[in-house]
Design a protein around this motif. Structure first.
Motif, short mmCIF file in Angstrom:
data_model
loop_
_atom_site.label_atom_id
_atom_site.label_comp_id
_atom_site.label_asym_id
_atom_site.label_seq_id
_atom_site.Cartn_x
_atom_site.Cartn_y
_atom_site.Cartn_z
N ARG A 65 21.99 -14.70 -9.33
CA ARG A 65 21.62 -13.41 -9.89
C ARG A 65 20.10 -13.32 -9.99
O ARG A 65 19.42 -14.35 -10.08
N PRO A 66 19.54 -12.12 -9.98
CA PRO A 66 18.09 -11.98 -10.13
C PRO A 66 17.65 -12.52 -11.49
O PRO A 66 18.42 -12.48 -12.46
N MET A 67 16.45 -13.01 -11.56
CA MET A 67 15.92 -13.49 -12.83
C MET A 67 14.86 -12.52 -13.36
O MET A 67 14.08 -11.95 -12.59
N GLY A 68 14.88 -12.33 -14.66
CA GLY A 68 13.87 -11.51 -15.31
C GLY A 68 12.88 -12.44 -15.99
O GLY A 68 13.21 -13.08 -17.00
N ILE A 69 11.69 -12.55 -15.45
CA ILE A 69 10.69 -13.46 -15.98
C ILE A 69 9.85 -12.74 -17.04
O ILE A 69 9.39 -11.62 -16.82
N ALA A 70 9.66 -13.38 -18.19
CA ALA A 70 8.87 -12.79 -19.26
C ALA A 70 7.40 -12.75 -18.88
O ALA A 70 6.85 -13.72 -18.37
N GLY A 71 6.77 -11.61 -19.13
CA GLY A 71 5.36 -11.48 -18.80
C GLY A 71 4.63 -10.55 -19.74
O GLY A 71 5.21 -9.99 -20.69
N ILE A 72 3.34 -10.40 -19.47
CA ILE A 72 2.51 -9.44 -20.17
C ILE A 72 1.81 -8.59 -19.12
O ILE A 72 1.62 -9.02 -17.98
N TRP A 73 1.43 -7.37 -19.49
CA TRP A 73 0.79 -6.47 -18.53
C TRP A 73 -0.41 -5.79 -19.18
O TRP A 73 -0.58 -5.79 -20.40
N MET A 74 -1.23 -5.20 -18.35
CA MET A 74 -2.43 -4.51 -18.84
C MET A 74 -2.83 -3.43 -17.85
O MET A 74 -2.53 -3.52 -16.65
N GLY A 75 -3.52 -2.42 -18.33
CA GLY A 75 -4.10 -1.39 -17.48
C GLY A 75 -5.59 -1.64 -17.34
O GLY A 75 -6.24 -2.04 -18.31
N TRP A 76 -6.13 -1.42 -16.16
CA TRP A 76 -7.56 -1.64 -15.90
C TRP A 76 -8.15 -0.43 -15.20
O TRP A 76 -7.56 0.08 -14.24
N LYS A 77 -9.27 0.03 -15.69
CA LYS A 77 -9.93 1.20 -15.10
C LYS A 77 -10.89 0.74 -14.01
O LYS A 77 -11.88 0.07 -14.28
N ALA A 78 -10.57 1.10 -12.78
CA ALA A 78 -11.39 0.73 -11.63
C ALA A 78 -12.70 1.53 -11.62
O ALA A 78 -12.80 2.58 -12.28
N PRO A 79 -13.70 1.06 -10.88
CA PRO A 79 -14.98 1.79 -10.81
C PRO A 79 -14.84 3.24 -10.37
O PRO A 79 -15.65 4.09 -10.75
N ASP A 80 -13.81 3.55 -9.58
CA ASP A 80 -13.63 4.93 -9.11
C ASP A 80 -12.87 5.79 -10.12
O ASP A 80 -12.58 6.96 -9.86
N GLY A 81 -12.53 5.21 -11.28
CA GLY A 81 -11.85 5.96 -12.32
C GLY A 81 -10.34 5.85 -12.31
O GLY A 81 -9.68 6.27 -13.26
N SER A 82 -9.77 5.29 -11.27
CA SER A 82 -8.31 5.13 -11.19
C SER A 82 -7.86 4.00 -12.11
O SER A 82 -8.63 3.10 -12.45
#
Length: 232
Positions: free
Chosen positions: A130-147
């Motif tokens: 079965r697929p595994m769900g790995i525990a993680g952390i995430w973040m958003g980062w603002k690139a130089p172009d604003g995206s």
């Protein structure tokens, strides 16, 4: 550490295994730090009209990019976060403090088996396939172009005494393993506070993992066989 894994790319397996529609781009068949993959998070209410779903899957970069990073190359070194220090290390502490928990859908991950005296790339998956769900952390980062670019890191725990995972990496190296979450606790993990999150950082039973040695590893993933990688 885990620097090479297979994401879940089949739409039906993604839906059945995690109960969410996968993003359009789930990544290629095998991923290394800096590659585009996907992760599952708790939706932000402001992103949804009316009632947001319990979970959503979005695209992101494997290797967490903290908000203060000057560019995204840091993702090549921030793909694993040690659970013992995740609340303290500059690269990860904001994501941990803000409750940016995520689930990383994976078919398998790879580690080097050194028992023969040399690194043998080995594919590790759930024994029940079965697929595994790995525990993680995430973040958003603002690139130089604003995206805005989203990224994620896998959480790891010590595995020196784990009957299965202790056979990987060089004999003198500390043994580590990713945190695999039980399906019944996916929602709980995403809702957990920093204090509650510690209760999820447990080793997956050795009897429920299976390994297969592979013949070769792609050149761009060769650092896996050498055991090279830094944790920030």
């Amino acid at each position: 550490m885990c620097a090479h894994y297979e994401p879940v790319t089949d739409r039906e397996r993604y839906l059945v295994g995690f109960g969410v529609e996968p993003p359009t781009d789930v990544g290629q068949a095998e991923l290394w730090p800096g590659y585009a993959g996907s992760f599952i998070r708790r939706p932000r209410p402001q992103d949804h009209a009316g009632y947001p779903p319990a979970m959503e899957a979005i695209a992101g970069i494997f290797g967490l990019i903290p908000h203060w990073a000057k560019d995204q190359t840091i993702s090549r070194r921030t793909y694993n976060a040690r659970s013992e220090t995740v609340a303290e290390k500059p690269s990860y502490r904001d994501a941990w403090r803000l409750g940016r928990r995520c689930i990383i859908p994976a078919e398998a991950f790879y580690e080097p088996d050194w028992r023969s005296g040399k690194a043998v790339p080995t594919r590790i998956a759930r024994a029940d396939k079965r697929p595994m769900g790995i525990a993680g952390i995430w973040m958003g980062w603002k690139a130089p172009d604003g995206s805005i670019l989203r990224s994620y890191s896998m959480l790891t725990i010590n595995a020196d005494q784990h009957a299965f995972m202790r056979q990987f990496h060089k004999p003198q190296d500390e043994k580590r393993m990713v945190v695999i979450l039980p399906e019944a606790r996916y929602h709980d993990w995403l809702l957990a506070s920093p204090q509650q999150s510690r209760d999820f950082l447990l080793a997956w039973p050795a009897a429920e993992l299976a390994s297969t040695q592979v013949q070769a590893v792609e050149q761009h993933g060769a650092h896996l066989a050498d055991g090279v990688g830094r944790l920030i």
